[in-house]
Scaffold this motif. Structure first.
Motif, PDB file in Angstrom:
ATOM      1  N   PHE A  63     -11.084  -4.446  -8.055  1.00  0.00           N
ATOM      2  CA  PHE A  63     -11.328  -5.038  -6.730  1.00  0.00           C
ATOM      3  C   PHE A  63     -11.687  -4.180  -5.660  1.00  0.00           C
ATOM      4  O   PHE A  63     -10.981  -3.309  -5.113  1.00  0.00           O
ATOM      5  N   GLU A  64     -12.999  -3.679  -5.500  1.00  0.00           N
ATOM      6  CA  GLU A  64     -13.890  -2.696  -4.842  1.00  0.00           C
ATOM      7  C   GLU A  64     -13.351  -3.203  -3.414  1.00  0.00           C
ATOM      8  O   GLU A  64     -13.000  -1.767  -2.620  1.00  0.00           O
ATOM      9  N   GLN A  65     -13.177  -4.119  -2.920  1.00  0.00           N
ATOM     10  CA  GLN A  65     -12.873  -4.421  -1.404  1.00  0.00           C
ATOM     11  C   GLN A  65     -11.534  -3.882  -0.973  1.00  0.00           C
ATOM     12  O   GLN A  65     -10.990  -3.990   0.107  1.00  0.00           O
ATOM     13  N   LYS A  66     -10.604  -3.813  -2.228  1.00  0.00           N
ATOM     14  CA  LYS A  66      -9.248  -3.305  -2.025  1.00  0.00           C
ATOM     15  C   LYS A  66      -9.175  -1.926  -2.664  1.00  0.00           C
ATOM     16  O   LYS A  66      -7.973  -1.507  -2.996  1.00  0.00           O
ATOM     17  N   MET A  67     -10.160  -1.279  -2.643  1.00  0.00           N
ATOM     18  CA  MET A  67      -9.990   0.167  -3.280  1.00  0.00           C
ATOM     19  C   MET A  67      -8.990   0.936  -2.484  1.00  0.00           C
ATOM     20  O   MET A  67      -8.303   1.843  -3.281  1.00  0.00           O
ATOM     21  N   TYR A  68      -8.800   0.877  -1.374  1.00  0.00           N
ATOM     22  CA  TYR A  68      -7.747   1.713  -0.869  1.00  0.00           C
ATOM     23  C   TYR A  68      -6.410   1.087  -0.386  1.00  0.00           C
ATOM     24  O   TYR A  68      -5.612   1.757   0.341  1.00  0.00           O
ATOM     25  N   HIS A  69      -6.302   0.061  -1.068  1.00  0.00           N
ATOM     26  CA  HIS A  69      -4.809  -0.724  -0.923  1.00  0.00           C
ATOM     27  C   HIS A  69      -4.069   0.137  -1.692  1.00  0.00           C
ATOM     28  O   HIS A  69      -4.533   0.338  -2.992  1.00  0.00           O
ATOM     29  N   ARG A  70      -2.815   0.145  -1.264  1.00  0.00           N
ATOM     30  CA  ARG A  70      -1.803   0.665  -2.539  1.00  0.00           C
ATOM     31  C   ARG A  70      -0.546  -0.094  -2.468  1.00  0.00           C
ATOM     32  O   ARG A  70      -0.048  -0.785  -1.503  1.00  0.00           O
ATOM     33  N   LEU A  71       0.031   0.074  -3.641  1.00  0.00           N
ATOM     34  CA  LEU A  71       1.330  -0.380  -3.940  1.00  0.00           C
ATOM     35  C   LEU A  71       2.404   0.975  -3.589  1.00  0.00           C
ATOM     36  O   LEU A  71       2.221   1.825  -4.592  1.00  0.00           O
ATOM     37  N   LYS A  72       2.847   0.883  -2.591  1.00  0.00           N
ATOM     38  CA  LYS A  72       3.749   1.913  -1.979  1.00  0.00           C
ATOM     39  C   LYS A  72       4.950   2.497  -3.097  1.00  0.00           C
ATOM     40  O   LYS A  72       5.421   1.535  -3.407  1.00  0.00           O
ATOM     41  N   THR A  73       5.037   3.714  -3.145  1.00  0.00           N
ATOM     42  CA  THR A  73       6.222   4.382  -4.038  1.00  0.00           C
ATOM     43  C   THR A  73       7.171   4.864  -3.250  1.00  0.00           C
ATOM     44  O   THR A  73       8.183   5.358  -3.610  1.00  0.00           O
ATOM     45  N   THR A  74       6.774   5.373  -1.988  1.00  0.00           N
ATOM     46  CA  THR A  74       7.589   6.100  -0.911  1.00  0.00           C
ATOM     47  C   THR A  74       8.403   5.114  -0.407  1.00  0.00           C
ATOM     48  O   THR A  74       8.662   3.845  -0.508  1.00  0.00           O
ATOM     49  N   PRO A  75       9.398   5.443   0.358  1.00  0.00           N
ATOM     50  CA  PRO A  75      10.292   4.551   1.362  1.00  0.00           C
ATOM     51  C   PRO A  75       9.481   3.850   2.006  1.00  0.00           C
ATOM     52  O   PRO A  75       8.288   4.482   2.576  1.00  0.00           O
ATOM     53  N   SER A  76       9.745   2.823   2.583  1.00  0.00           N
ATOM     54  CA  SER A  76       8.764   1.775   3.330  1.00  0.00           C
ATOM     55  C   SER A  76       8.573   2.409   4.435  1.00  0.00           C
ATOM     56  O   SER A  76       7.273   2.367   5.266  1.00  0.00           O
ATOM     57  N   HIS A  77       9.317   3.338   5.322  1.00  0.00           N
ATOM     58  CA  HIS A  77       9.109   3.792   6.671  1.00  0.00           C
ATOM     59  C   HIS A  77       8.308   5.053   6.611  1.00  0.00           C
ATOM     60  O   HIS A  77       7.809   5.331   7.708  1.00  0.00           O
ATOM     61  N   PHE A  78       7.860   5.695   5.432  1.00  0.00           N
ATOM     62  CA  PHE A  78       6.733   6.764   5.667  1.00  0.00           C
ATOM     63  C   PHE A  78       5.672   6.596   4.349  1.00  0.00           C
ATOM     64  O   PHE A  78       5.861   6.276   3.231  1.00  0.00           O
ATOM     65  N   SER A  79       4.459   7.097   4.745  1.00  0.00           N
ATOM     66  CA  SER A  79       3.279   6.950   3.879  1.00  0.00           C
ATOM     67  C   SER A  79       2.609   8.197   4.141  1.00  0.00           C
ATOM     68  O   SER A  79       2.233   8.458   5.009  1.00  0.00           O
ATOM     69  N   TYR A  80       1.825   8.428   2.840  1.00  0.00           N
ATOM     70  CA  TYR A  80       0.802   9.284   3.010  1.00  0.00           C
ATOM     71  C   TYR A  80      -0.513   8.937   3.183  1.00  0.00           C
ATOM     72  O   TYR A  80      -0.750   7.711   2.557  1.00  0.00           O
ATOM     73  N   LEU A  81      -1.340   9.560   3.895  1.00  0.00           N
ATOM     74  CA  LEU A  81      -2.908   9.224   4.200  1.00  0.00           C
ATOM     75  C   LEU A  81      -3.596  10.194   3.751  1.00  0.00           C
ATOM     76  O   LEU A  81      -3.847  11.264   4.355  1.00  0.00           O
ATOM     77  N   LYS A  82      -4.433  10.134   2.696  1.00  0.00           N
ATOM     78  CA  LYS A  82      -5.336  11.087   2.332  1.00  0.00           C
ATOM     79  C   LYS A  82      -6.522  10.835   3.007  1.00  0.00           C
ATOM     80  O   LYS A  82      -7.247   9.954   2.513  1.00  0.00           O
ATOM     81  N   ILE A  83      -6.959  11.862   3.701  1.00  0.00           N
ATOM     82  CA  ILE A  83      -8.401  11.672   4.341  1.00  0.00           C
ATOM     83  C   ILE A  83      -9.755  12.395   3.806  1.00  0.00           C
ATOM     84  O   ILE A  83     -10.753  12.195   4.232  1.00  0.00           O
TER      85      ILE A  83
END
Length: 431
Positions: free
Chosen positions: A122-142
């Protein structure tokens, strides 16, 4: 192939974790049941996302491949796929040595993996993620890749040249993450300092962070891996003035001896390094500086190491990591220098530098006793809650052990009074 259960196992850094989360989401959209780093053996498809950074990481990746290859040979798996840095770097060798693996991929072959599992990307959802970290923090790779070519580092060989993501796509992803419960964004890249130069003709890191700070509900923004050479000093104003940009900066220095900085191809001198550190501390009072050093690089003398020790003792970094040099295939150092520092000397120097940092950290923590800090609670353990101040990043830094209290909920911020400390951690209770 039937839509079975896929276990993606991530080895290595947080940048790899982001890749795994993207792949997990694509598989989930296709109807696969997906898990991450599961210890259960009921998945019929395993995807290993490998690390190829240094010898220890490579060994861990190879051992994981071999272990799963046995399961594949025994018929316990329908598919065993290997991706990531190690796979990208040694693909042909691995194919010959471990034929039980169905297919080896490069680091960014997400689409091919999805296609090979008879699924749709799904190209339009390329950067959508199923998170593996706790819900309150996320990594953002720029960004991906690196243009620096330090002597000891093989990473540009399998990540390629620096490629920034557009500011608009990053802001959109960050807004989605915050809407999903993220309160802390950890901004990561191989080299934050270079962000935007390839796409916009100049560093856009300061502007990106400033715009991210406008997102409602985002309470902490944390910066990892800013290269010291040509560091974008306009970023300091953003850190100082925006309340939700943590007073924290990860600035890997690697060494301080001019001779070693030259051999490492770091494009910065000792004088320039000290000037930069002083500027950072002047413009952002109270900032926590995290750094990393590399010991045992070819040509490092006892005098070089003593100079590094003196520098660490003088600067008193809040957080520090140390690597012993690993002679990596096809790097500049591998081709041009003799690996002339004995392995036991490398390890002794690494241990000595970390012991020095331990004493520095202990003293800095003692100074925090009696003070109150805003603490984000990450998890609950048997005897206490575990959280972090804005001066601590998950996995790599110290933690705050908080006395149990029914009012405390995971993922929330609390004012915590520090009552005691250890070398790396703080101990406290609700203020």
């Amino acid at each position: 192939m039937k839509r079975g259960k896929v276990n993606i196992s991530t080895l290595g850094c947080s940048k790899n974790l982001v890749d795994s989360e993207m792949l997990l989401n694509q598989l989930d959209l296709n109807g696969f049941k997906v898990v991450h780093d599961s210890e259960d053996d009921d998945a019929n498809i395993v995807i290993l996302n490998t690390c190829g950074f240094i010898m220890d990481a490579k060994e861990e990746s190879i051992n994981s491949i071999l272990s799963h290859a046995q399961a594949r040979k025994a018929g316990k798996l329908d598919k065993l796929l290997v991706m990531g840095c190690l796979s990208a770097r040694y693909k042909e060798d691995l194919e010959k040595e471990i034929p039980e693996v169905d297919k080896f991929y490069g680091k960014f072959d997400y689409k091919q993996i999805i296609q090979d599992l008879n699924a749709n990307f799904f190209e339009q959802k390329m950067y959508h993620r199923l998170k593996t970290t706790p819900s309150h923090f996320s990594y953002l790779k720029i960004s991906e890749g690196c243009n620096r070519h330090c002597s000891f580092c093989a990473i540009p060989q399998f990540t390629g040249i620096h490629k920034s993501r557009s500011m608009e796509s990053l802001l959109e992803e960050a807004q989605t993450l915050v809407a999903g419960g993220t309160k802390e964004l950890l901004i990561i890249a191989q080299d934050l300092s270079y962000y935007g130069i390839d796409m916009y003709g100049e560093s856009k890191l300061a502007e990106l962070i400033d715009r991210l700070a406008d997102i409602q509900g985002l309470e902490w923004i944390r910066l990892h891996y800013a290269y010291p050479s040509k560091f974008p000093t306009e970023l300091l104003k953003v850190i100082r003035e925006r309340d939700n940009v943590a007073n924290y900066l990860d600035l890997p220095l690697q060494h301080i001896s001019d001779r070693m900085l030259g051999r490492m191809r770091r494009k910065i001198t000792k004088e320039e390094t000290i000037k930069l550190i002083n500027k950072i501390r002047e413009e952002v009072p109270g900032i926590a500086l995290r750094t990393t050093f590399l010991v045992g690089h070819p040509g490092e003398t006892a005098e070089d190491f003593e100079e590094l020790k003196a520098f660490v003792a003088e600067q008193k970094f809040d957080r520090m990591g140390v690597f012993a040099y690993s002679n990596e295939d096809d790097t500049y150092a591998f081709k041009m220098y003799e690996d002339d520092v004995p392995e036991d000397t490398k390890q002794e120097r690494a241990a000595e530098l970390m012991a020095l940092q331990q004493s520095i950290s202990e003293k800095l923590n003692v100074e925090k006793v009696g003070k109150t800090f805003n603490v984000l609670i990450d998890r609950e353990e048997a005897d206490y809650f575990v959280g972090r101040t804005e001066y601590d990043s998950p996995e790599v830094d110290g933690e705050v052990l908080v006395e149990k209290n029914d009012a405390i909920k995971i993922g929330n911020f609390y004012q915590i009074k520090i009552n005691d400390s250890t070398e790396f951690d703080l101990i406290g209770c609700l203020a």
